[in-house]
Design an enzyme around this catalytic site. Structure first.
Site, PDB file in Angstrom:
ATOM      1  N   ASN A  13       0.840  -1.207   0.000  1.00  0.00           N
ATOM      2  CA  ASN A  13       0.000   0.000   0.000  1.00  0.00           C
ATOM      3  C   ASN A  13       0.873   1.255   0.000  1.00  0.00           C
ATOM      4  O   ASN A  13       0.593   2.212  -0.732  1.00  0.00           O
ATOM      5  CB  ASN A  13      -0.913   0.008   1.227  1.00  0.00           C
ATOM      6  N   ASN A 101      -5.912   5.475   8.424  1.00  0.00           N
ATOM      7  CA  ASN A 101      -5.534   4.058   8.405  1.00  0.00           C
ATOM      8  C   ASN A 101      -6.449   3.296   7.454  1.00  0.00           C
ATOM      9  O   ASN A 101      -7.553   3.750   7.131  1.00  0.00           O
ATOM     10  CB  ASN A 101      -5.672   3.465   9.818  1.00  0.00           C
ATOM     11  N   HIS A 103      -8.096  -0.614   6.961  1.00  0.00           N
ATOM     12  CA  HIS A 103      -8.299  -1.910   7.618  1.00  0.00           C
ATOM     13  C   HIS A 103      -8.919  -2.856   6.587  1.00  0.00           C
ATOM     14  O   HIS A 103      -9.877  -2.469   5.890  1.00  0.00           O
ATOM     15  CB  HIS A 103      -9.214  -1.748   8.837  1.00  0.00           C
TER      16      HIS A 103
HETATM   17  C1  GRF Z   1      -3.156  -4.537   4.423  1.00  0.00           C
HETATM   18  O1  GRF Z   1      -3.965  -5.664   4.519  1.00  0.00           O
HETATM   19  C2  GRF Z   1      -3.842  -3.387   5.097  1.00  0.00           C
HETATM   20  O2  GRF Z   1      -5.226  -3.388   4.957  1.00  0.00           O
HETATM   21  C3  GRF Z   1      -3.495  -3.625   6.529  1.00  0.00           C
HETATM   22  O3  GRF Z   1      -2.194  -4.157   6.540  1.00  0.00           O
HETATM   23  C4  GRF Z   1      -1.910  -4.705   5.262  1.00  0.00           C
HETATM   24  C5  GRF Z   1      -0.755  -3.951   4.679  1.00  0.00           C
HETATM   25  O4  GRF Z   1      -0.296  -4.633   3.577  1.00  0.00           O
HETATM   26  N1  GRF Z   1      -3.562  -2.386   7.260  1.00  0.00           N
HETATM   27  P1  GRF Z   1       0.987  -3.979   2.822  1.00  0.00           P
HETATM   28  O5  GRF Z   1       2.147  -3.994   3.806  1.00  0.00           O
HETATM   29  O6  GRF Z   1       0.587  -2.569   2.434  1.00  0.00           O
HETATM   30  O7  GRF Z   1       1.223  -4.861   1.634  1.00  0.00           O
END
Ligand code: GRF
Length: 188
Positions: A13, A101, A103
């Protein structure tokens, strides 16, 4: 706007957000910080030419190195992207309604301490729910309880594995998180 992204894991992300805001006229990702020195997100930061900061519990306290780094870099907003620690009060106070954030479920279901990653998708799978999704929300003193900015849902089948669910949810995360952040910042 000057963003700091906090992540504890792979940082997919965080990477999408950095790519989305590259050469943006008003929004810049200035820092990527992690509590996990082995987190792949720190490697991604280096490849993206973004300052990568690793910190430990001691440094994540009021007046600690994390706060100093955020102040020195004139950070205006904080983005959590797979950050697994509870945000301490000093950070909430310094960035009121300026911490967001994501989730990987439709809060208020499947949220709270310990509910992250595959734990969330396992709970959804075991529940028999026919849909799951993402929730993007402001951060307050309790895990996953801040004001919701955005939700998107996706269908799930009884035959779905946890991995199937995780992949489908991650597509939603990557698609929506950067755009929701942009709208949140620009709409004030
Ligand atoms: C994702 O599932 C997000 O929703 C949660 O933690 C994970 C992060 O994945 N908060 P990445 O490290 O961004 O691949």
């Amino acid at each position: 706007f000057r963003l700091a992204i906090f992540a504890s894991g792979s940082g997919s992300n965080a990477e999408r957000i950095c790519q989305y805001f590259l050469n943006h006229d008003t929004i810049e990702v200035v820092l990527i910080l992690s509590n996990n020195e082995k987190a792949a997100v720190l490697e991604k930061a280096k490849r993206l030419n973004i300052t990568a900061v690793h910190f430990n519990k001691e440094e994540f306290k009021a007046g600690g190195r994390v706060e100093n780094v955020l102040v020195d870099n004139e950070i205006s907003h904080v983005v959590l992207a797979g950050f697994l620690w509870l945000v301490p009060a000093f950070l909430i106070q310094r960035f009121p309604n300026r911490i967001v954030n994501i989730h990987p479920a439709l809060l208020p279901k499947y949220g709270g301490k310990g509910m992250y990653g595959r734990h969330v998708h396992e709970a959804v799978q075991n529940s028999g729910d026919r849909e799951t999704g993402i929730t993007i929300h402001l951060v307050n003193e309790k895990f996953d309880e801040g004001k919701h900015l955005f939700q998107a849902a996706c269908a799930i089948q009884p035959t779905d594995t946890v991995q199937d669910i995780a992949v489908r949810v991650q597509v939603l995360e990557h698609k929506h998180y950067p755009v929701v952040i942009e709208q949140w910042l620009q709409n004030g």
